[in-house]
Design an enzyme around this catalytic site. Structure first.
Site, PDB file in Angstrom:
ATOM      1  N   GLY A 184       0.791  -1.229   0.000  1.00  0.00           N
ATOM      2  CA  GLY A 184       0.000   0.000   0.000  1.00  0.00           C
ATOM      3  C   GLY A 184       0.822   1.278   0.000  1.00  0.00           C
ATOM      4  N   HIS A 227     -11.847  -6.008  -2.296  1.00  0.00           N
ATOM      5  CA  HIS A 227     -10.602  -6.695  -2.650  1.00  0.00           C
ATOM      6  C   HIS A 227     -10.845  -8.194  -2.498  1.00  0.00           C
ATOM      7  CE1 HIS A 227      -6.045  -7.224  -2.490  1.00  0.00           C
ATOM      8  NE2 HIS A 227      -6.525  -8.415  -2.148  1.00  0.00           N
ATOM      9  N   ARG A 312       4.514 -14.816  -4.007  1.00  0.00           N
ATOM     10  CA  ARG A 312       5.064 -15.290  -2.730  1.00  0.00           C
ATOM     11  C   ARG A 312       3.931 -15.843  -1.886  1.00  0.00           C
ATOM     12  NH1 ARG A 312       2.594 -11.248   0.232  1.00  0.00           N
ATOM     13  NH2 ARG A 312       2.679  -9.199  -0.721  1.00  0.00           N
TER      14      ARG A 312
HETATM   15  P1  ADP Z   1      -0.255  -8.793   1.819  1.00  0.00           P
HETATM   16  O1  ADP Z   1      -1.046  -8.569   0.564  1.00  0.00           O
HETATM   17  O2  ADP Z   1       0.062 -10.212   2.104  1.00  0.00           O
HETATM   18  O3  ADP Z   1      -0.739  -8.017   2.986  1.00  0.00           O
HETATM   19  P2  ADP Z   1       1.694  -6.749   1.444  1.00  0.00           P
HETATM   20  O4  ADP Z   1       2.002  -6.352   0.047  1.00  0.00           O
HETATM   21  O5  ADP Z   1       0.875  -5.837   2.256  1.00  0.00           O
HETATM   22  O6  ADP Z   1       1.117  -8.217   1.432  1.00  0.00           O
HETATM   23  O7  ADP Z   1       3.086  -7.000   2.160  1.00  0.00           O
HETATM   24  C1  ADP Z   1       3.327  -8.136   2.954  1.00  0.00           C
HETATM   25  C2  ADP Z   1       4.198  -7.757   4.097  1.00  0.00           C
HETATM   26  O8  ADP Z   1       5.472  -7.431   3.643  1.00  0.00           O
HETATM   27  C3  ADP Z   1       3.681  -6.587   4.871  1.00  0.00           C
HETATM   28  O9  ADP Z   1       3.893  -6.825   6.226  1.00  0.00           O
HETATM   29  C4  ADP Z   1       4.516  -5.434   4.362  1.00  0.00           C
HETATM   30  O10 ADP Z   1       4.703  -4.433   5.323  1.00  0.00           O
HETATM   31  C5  ADP Z   1       5.815  -6.135   4.045  1.00  0.00           C
HETATM   32  N1  ADP Z   1       6.483  -5.542   2.913  1.00  0.00           N
HETATM   33  C6  ADP Z   1       5.958  -5.182   1.750  1.00  0.00           C
HETATM   34  N2  ADP Z   1       6.886  -4.689   0.928  1.00  0.00           N
HETATM   35  C7  ADP Z   1       8.057  -4.738   1.612  1.00  0.00           C
HETATM   36  C8  ADP Z   1       9.404  -4.387   1.311  1.00  0.00           C
HETATM   37  N3  ADP Z   1       9.750  -3.866   0.156  1.00  0.00           N
HETATM   38  N4  ADP Z   1      10.352  -4.596   2.253  1.00  0.00           N
HETATM   39  C9  ADP Z   1      10.012  -5.120   3.437  1.00  0.00           C
HETATM   40  N5  ADP Z   1       8.769  -5.481   3.773  1.00  0.00           N
HETATM   41  C10 ADP Z   1       7.798  -5.291   2.883  1.00  0.00           C
HETATM   42  P1  ADP Z   2      -0.164  -3.121  -3.276  1.00  0.00           P
HETATM   43  O1  ADP Z   2       0.897  -3.648  -4.189  1.00  0.00           O
HETATM   44  O2  ADP Z   2       0.302  -1.979  -2.470  1.00  0.00           O
HETATM   45  O3  ADP Z   2      -0.825  -4.212  -2.509  1.00  0.00           O
HETATM   46  P2  ADP Z   2      -2.568  -3.052  -4.917  1.00  0.00           P
HETATM   47  O4  ADP Z   2      -2.585  -2.663  -6.340  1.00  0.00           O
HETATM   48  O5  ADP Z   2      -2.705  -4.503  -4.628  1.00  0.00           O
HETATM   49  O6  ADP Z   2      -1.253  -2.481  -4.257  1.00  0.00           O
HETATM   50  O7  ADP Z   2      -3.710  -2.254  -4.162  1.00  0.00           O
HETATM   51  C1  ADP Z   2      -3.808  -2.205  -2.761  1.00  0.00           C
HETATM   52  C2  ADP Z   2      -5.224  -1.797  -2.366  1.00  0.00           C
HETATM   53  O8  ADP Z   2      -5.559  -0.514  -2.894  1.00  0.00           O
HETATM   54  C3  ADP Z   2      -6.318  -2.703  -2.886  1.00  0.00           C
HETATM   55  O9  ADP Z   2      -6.519  -3.800  -2.051  1.00  0.00           O
HETATM   56  C4  ADP Z   2      -7.511  -1.781  -2.939  1.00  0.00           C
HETATM   57  O10 ADP Z   2      -8.088  -1.601  -1.680  1.00  0.00           O
HETATM   58  C5  ADP Z   2      -6.907  -0.468  -3.332  1.00  0.00           C
HETATM   59  N1  ADP Z   2      -6.945  -0.260  -4.784  1.00  0.00           N
HETATM   60  C6  ADP Z   2      -6.021  -0.666  -5.673  1.00  0.00           C
HETATM   61  N2  ADP Z   2      -6.354  -0.289  -6.930  1.00  0.00           N
HETATM   62  C7  ADP Z   2      -7.526   0.363  -6.821  1.00  0.00           C
HETATM   63  C8  ADP Z   2      -8.377   1.038  -7.759  1.00  0.00           C
HETATM   64  N3  ADP Z   2      -8.080   1.100  -9.050  1.00  0.00           N
HETATM   65  N4  ADP Z   2      -9.487   1.635  -7.289  1.00  0.00           N
HETATM   66  C9  ADP Z   2      -9.799   1.601  -5.974  1.00  0.00           C
HETATM   67  N5  ADP Z   2      -9.035   1.008  -5.047  1.00  0.00           N
HETATM   68  C10 ADP Z   2      -7.901   0.393  -5.449  1.00  0.00           C
HETATM   69 MG    MG Z   3      -1.837  -5.809  -3.257  1.00  0.00          MG
END
Ligand code: ADP
Ligand code: ADP
Ligand code: MG
Length: 673
Positions: A184, A227, A312
């Protein structure tokens, strides 16, 4: 054997291991390391943990069969240092590396390096990681394969003009996302033209800081979406299927805090439709391990769009395990070793329902900012079907270096209703003391009728809940508990030290006074001991209290005929009290003989937690209005802006860009106009 996928480049099959994996090094920390250790042990595989300075005494280090110190607490000095991790694997004779989530888990270069060094990387092939590493490329690849993607812009031209043109074409509101993004971070909603330039600036800075790459994509912002993601699994022989969905709509800061499966809004036909799209994505990538295809689902139009593939194991994978009985870590290890999957899509179904709540060290009433500190107690009730994945034990520190997740609570039930009831029970009974957490918020969500009805979108927390009211305001009873706990401590040390049992009580017929501070407000308790019980007076209300027992931080009181149990921890003048009716309450005991304190200058702006100064937005002598942004700080990878509380003139600036400051550091002073 490999099936023809629509992906243009063909993969060289990885050689199957003749000798199965004997020893896995886990290139991660905390709860996920503990989780992986458990499965390895079950499979008869030796585990090696790696740890940083801050983690030397962490539970996962003790749980592993062997552990290697790899450097400083900052992730770049340890968990992100590829060479040190590979060296640790060689030194301990590990033949495989499990990257967990976060850190190096989605780093294609690292996966490749492992292969070059003759180590099995427990994850998908590096080409699949690479293809999904950039949100721009991922979207293009999925669109080419006929998977619906959110309308947007993912061009090379990163100028404000290019984004402006695209926004006008798509229509506001739009969402900026870091191409390299995750967790996020680096995302900004842009409601109108005039906000775009500043949003690009902020998002790019956050992205650069978190990912070392500031390129952005733009998407149509789905105003009311859910989501919904699918667990996928593939092997090196061309088999791929999905293991049902997880509903992860309950989020804050675009990050999940509650996940469940099955989703309350998918019927079987729609599940099959979305699942088929997820499998199509897996095939497009020749996907050969566990992964997750994330979609955003528009409930009104029933349209769903691809968001990303997380290449992952996901934080919320236990939800899937609980309803299917599969061990995803075991499957990951087996397919990484080259074994074929024997399961078929038709054999995968849900048994009952599961929900996960993520317990975080953060303050929902302060913009969900992470908090640091020590966990003094962590007691979770025993409930049938409850699984606890925790990173901590009593005494553990939540430091500034890592993600503030404390634990995951996963509850299985025959039905959603049953699991929700049990989870509510756990959230009421659980005592996590010593630090501010989101426990009360999680309970508040689970008690919400709309949540219970399955009726919510990704804005549920920010638009639907009143974050100022969900904590207990009735603090008299918890304060009595804190007071008697403190009394009991004093009494015990007195008895132990001087063996004079009763003299003190004789003089105790007079009212004693104790002041506890709750959220800045003083609460005065008057009490005396009389006829085997305590008489308390708090703001003209009288209470009769019997202290029944006080042992191991558990206090039982009978208050006006009702029996209450409390968990209590104390550190210095701070008291952390938990009771199932009142939830967690923190007090500060007012010192009986307080040291004179310097009155804090109302124009002084302090850092509330250890931070890095990102940007100083004002100059000495500058006139500012209430609400103006003064300084941008970053702590635990989150940006926050300090705003002027009043109109004034910048008298002095002490913060320097790039500098690391401690909590309480004086950043800047404003003088009255
Ligand atoms: P999920 O969709 O499983 O919640 P996230 O994308 O939010 O996955 O990330 C999984 C975990 O890894 C979270 O605890 C996030 O804070 C951590 N994380 C994400 N990106 C990084 C990064 N570049 N380096 C270290 N930790 C990360
Ligand atoms: P990240 O790699 O940080 O997890 P995501 O693309 O998976 O990024 O998006 C994280 C969250 O942001 C989603 O779970 C959703 O709640 C919100 N989101 C992402 N894309 C959109 C969109 N196009 N419109 C509204 N909400 C979104
Ligand atoms: Mg995501």
């Amino acid at each position: 054997m490999m099936k023809e996928g629509p992906h243009p480049t063909s993969l060289a099959p990885r050689p199957s291991l003749l000798v199965p994996i004997q020893c896995v090094l886990i290139a991660n920390r905390a709860e996920i390391s503990s989780r992986i250790i458990r499965t390895c042990r079950k499979m008869g595989i030796k585990t090696v943990a790696v740890y940083s300075e801050a983690d030397r005494n962490a539970p996962f280090v003790a749980q592993a069969d062997q552990a290697v110190y790899i450097g400083g607490s900052n992730p770049v000095d340890s968990y992100l240092d590829q060479d040190k991790i590979i060296e640790a694997a060689k030194k301990t004779g590990a033949d495989a590396i499990h990257p967990g989530y976060g850190f190096l888990s989605e780093n294609a270069g690292f996966a490749r390096k492992c292969q070059e060094e003759g180590l099995v990387f427990i994850g998908p092939n590096p080409q699949a990681i690479e293809a999904m590493g950039s949100k721009a490329n991922a979207k293009k690849l999925m669109a080419d394969n006929g998977i619906p993607v959110v309308p947007g812009y993912q061009g090379e031209d990163q100028s404000v003009e290019a984004f402006m043109k695209a926004s006008k074409r798509i229509g506001f509101p739009v969402l900026l996302k870091a191409t390299a993004g995750g967790g996020g971070k680096g995302m900004r909603v842009v409601l109108s033209e005039k906000e775009l330039a500043a949003a690009i600036d902020g998002a790019k800075r956050e992205a650069k800081n978190a990912f070392g790459d500031d390129s952005m994509i733009l998407e149509k912002y789905i105003a009311s979406g859910r989501h919904i993601e699918f667990q996928i699994l593939g092997d090196q022989h061309g088999n791929a299927f999905h293991i049902l969905e997880r509903e992860c709509t309950i989020q804050r800061r675009y990050q999940k805090i509650i996940e469940e499966s099955p989703s309350p809004v998918l019927d079987e036909a729609f599940r099959q439709k979305m699942g088929a799209a997820a499998v199509k994505a897996a095939r497009a990538l020749q996907y050969d391990n566990a992964g997750t295809v994330e979609f955003i689902f528009d409930e009104k139009t029933k349209a769903f769009y691809f968001l990303e593939v997380n290449t992952r194991l996901q934080v919320e994978h236990p939800v899937t395990e609980e309803i299917t009985g599969l061990d995803l870590v075991q499957l990951q290890i087996e397919v990484a070793q080259g074994l074929p999957l024997l399961l078929k899509q038709e054999e995968i179904g849900a048994n009952g329902y599961a929900i996960e709540c993520r317990l975080y060290a953060e303050d929902p009433r302060n913009h969900f900012l992470p908090v640091t500190g020590q966990i003094l107690r962590f007691d979770v009730p025993e409930v049938d079907g409850l699984r606890v994945e925790s990173a901590i034990e009593a005494g553990s520190e939540i430091s500034i270096y890592y993600d503030p997740m404390i634990a995951k609570l996963i509850q299985w039930g025959k039905s959603r209703q049953e699991a929700l009831r049990k989870m509510q029970y756990t959230l009421r009974q659980m005592a996590c003391l010593g630090i501010t957490t989101n426990q009360a918020l999680l309970l508040h969500i689970l008690e919400n009728p709309d949540f219970q009805g399955g009726n919510y979108d990704t804005h549920f927390i920010d638009k639907h809940l009143d974050l100022s009211t969900f904590v207990s305001v009735d603090t008299s009873i918890p304060a009595i508990a804190a007071c008697l706990y403190s009394w009991h401590q004093r009494e015990q040390s007195r008895v132990l030290l001087r063996s004079i049992p009763s003299g003190w009580r004789n003089s105790f017929y007079d009212y004693q006074k104790e002041i506890f501070i709750y959220e800045g407000e003083e609460l005065t308790l008057k009490y005396r001991y009389q006829n085997e019980s305590f008489q308390f007076v708090i703001e003209n209300t009288k209470w009769t209290v019997q202290l029944l027992s006080c042992e191991n931080n558990r206090l039982s009181l009978e208050i006006d005929g009702l029996l209450y149990h409390f968990s209590i921890a104390q550190k210095g003048l701070n008291y952390y009290v938990h009771n199932e009716q009142f939830g967690p309450v923190q007090f500060q005991q007012k010192e009986r003989f307080p040291e004179p304190k310097l009155d804090l200058d109302p124009g002084a702006y302090l850092a509330t937690m250890p931070s890095q100064v990102i940007k100083v937005l004002v100059e000495k002598g500058q006139q500012v209005a209430a609400g103006d942004s003064l300084i941008v700080l970053s702590s635990m990878k989150m940006e926050s802006t300090i705003h002027a509380a009043k109109n004034g003139i910048v008298e002095e600036i002490y913060a320097m860009e790039g500098e690391n400051v401690k909590a309480g550091f004086l950043l800047l002073k404003l003088s009255e106009e």
